[in-house]
Design an enzyme around this catalytic site. Structure first.
Site, short mmCIF file in Angstrom:
data_model
loop_
_atom_site.label_atom_id
_atom_site.label_comp_id
_atom_site.label_asym_id
_atom_site.label_seq_id
_atom_site.Cartn_x
_atom_site.Cartn_y
_atom_site.Cartn_z
N CYS A 245 0.82 -1.21 0.00
CA CYS A 245 0.00 0.00 0.00
C CYS A 245 0.86 1.27 0.00
O CYS A 245 1.52 1.56 -0.99
CB CYS A 245 -0.97 -0.04 1.17
SG CYS A 245 -2.34 1.14 1.01
N HIS A 330 -3.81 -5.28 -0.23
CA HIS A 330 -3.50 -5.82 1.09
C HIS A 330 -3.53 -7.35 1.09
O HIS A 330 -4.60 -7.95 1.21
CB HIS A 330 -4.51 -5.29 2.12
CG HIS A 330 -4.31 -3.85 2.46
ND1 HIS A 330 -3.56 -3.44 3.54
CD2 HIS A 330 -4.75 -2.73 1.85
CE1 HIS A 330 -3.55 -2.11 3.57
NE2 HIS A 330 -4.26 -1.66 2.56
N GLU A 332 -2.60 -9.31 3.42
CA GLU A 332 -2.94 -9.86 4.75
C GLU A 332 -4.45 -10.03 4.90
O GLU A 332 -4.90 -10.77 5.79
CB GLU A 332 -2.39 -8.96 5.85
CG GLU A 332 -3.15 -7.70 6.14
CD GLU A 332 -2.92 -6.60 5.13
OE1 GLU A 332 -3.58 -5.55 5.24
OE2 GLU A 332 -2.08 -6.78 4.21
#
EC number: 6.3.5.5
Length: 365
Positions: A245, A330, A332
């Site tokens: 990001c 992202h 995760e």
């Protein structure tokens, strides 16, 4: 209790107030996620923003202790079509309304969120203020037009380094507004993590003898963090690097590319991204208002690895000479799909290969 949203273009939307009884200004954005509102509220990347949820009912499963992405929420306000006052979930500990009251974050319900979203899509992100019914609209509009939101990274980054011990590779995680999900993924792989502030120098990082460096997500304009850009210029090529990001954007700037503000950003859990090498498409979680300019990559040592299928913007970069890659989305996935979770494995593989190459060079010396 009536409450109104005043936008910088003079638009006034009146609805029902909930949450904290306070007036706050911020950049009004929208997210398309149907779930994950707790992660959104606690994601530091939303620092200083008033978040509009396009899904009509928010709060139906309450708030629990497990799904926070930071200790303190950074949003300046919340806008929904309808808030659920009676959540039902076995993990629920407190309602969304009560949580926002505790944290003194104002909310607005009962407005046409579709109308607001269309306005943002058509005219771009707007500054706005959640305020009481007796507010002077003309004065608020003049103040909003003069307001500049900066220094978000400084606000949300850790002030001091701290460890998250493991027995595996040592990873220095530079915190620009880190989601806890990133740290959880590294811990899950038994990495020995040291989290450092956004303004840590290259010399200080290298003194920690990292096997790899991770650049976290974060809020705002990457050009507002010149310290990190200078640090990366001295780091790239010395240690394997993985950025997410804002970390992706800072890596691009340090490598000679450029970034610019998107009209209304990417925020949601359902953004398709194409891997240019394999042709595969992953559904990703995204939250950013800036992007790397594609044409600016041409005269650098970077190559574009991923693109967004919705608008063609750059979603991934890799250095042509050094062990470093970054993504705009992202992996995760907190909250969101886990299609890109294997990028953490790619990072650890890159670390191992870099170590082997170093050992071979020593043996052949």
């Amino acid at each position: 209790m009536k409450r109104q949203l005043i936008l910088e273009d003079g638009t006034v939307l009146i609805g029902t107030g909930f949450g904290g009884e306070i007036e706050k200004s911020g950049e009004v954005v929208f997210t398309t996620g149907m779930t994950g509102y707790q992660e959104t509220l606690s994601d530091p990347s939303y620092c200083g923003q008033i978040v509009t949820f396009t899904y009509p009912l928010i709060g139906n499963y309450g708030i629990n202790r497990d799904d926070f992405e930071s200790i303190h929420p950074s949003v300046n306000g919340l806008i929904v079509n309808e808030i659920c006052d009676h959540p039902s979930n076995f993990r629920n500990e407190i309602s969304l309304n009560d949580y926002l009251k505790e944290r003194n974050i104002p909310g607005l319900a009962g407005i046409d969120t579709r109308k607001l979203t269309r306005k943002i899509r058509q005219y771009g992100t707007l500054r706005g203020r959640l305020c009481n019914m007796d507010a002077d609209v003309e004065y608020i509009v003049s103040q909003l037009k003069a307001t500049v939101f900066t220094d978000h990274v400084k606000r949300v980054s850790t002030k001091d380094p701290y460890p998250s011990p493991g027995r595996g590779h040592r990873v220095v995680l530079v915190d620009f507004g880190m989601k806890h999900g990133i740290l959880r993924e590294l811990n899950k792989r038994d990495c020995d993590v040291i989290v450092v502030p956004y303004n840590t120098t290259a010399e200080e990082i290298l003194r920690l003898s990292p096997d790899g460096i991770m650049l976290s997500n974060g809020p705002g304009d990457p050009k507002d963090v010149p310290e990190a850009i200078e640090m990366l210029k001295d780091i790239i090529g010395k240690v394997p690097l993985f950025g997410i990001c804002l970390g992706h954007q800072l890596f691009a700037l340090a490598s000679g590319a450029n970034t610019s503000k998107l009209k209304f950003g990417h925020r949601g859990l359902n953004h398709p991204v194409k891997n240019l090498a394999t042709g595969k498409v992953a559904i990703t979680s995204q939250n950013h208002g800036y992007a790397v300019e594609e044409e600016s990559v041409e005269n650098t040592e970077l190559e574009i690895t991923h693109v967004a299928l919705n608008d063609g913007t750059v979603e991934g970069l890799r250095h042509k000479k050094f062990p470093a890659f970054t993504v705009q989305y992202h992996p995760e996935a907190s909250a969101g799909p886990e299609d890109a979770n294997d990028l953490f494995e790619d990072f650890l593989t890159m670390i191992e290969n870099f170590k082997k190459e170093g050992e071979e060079l020593c043996q052949n010396a």
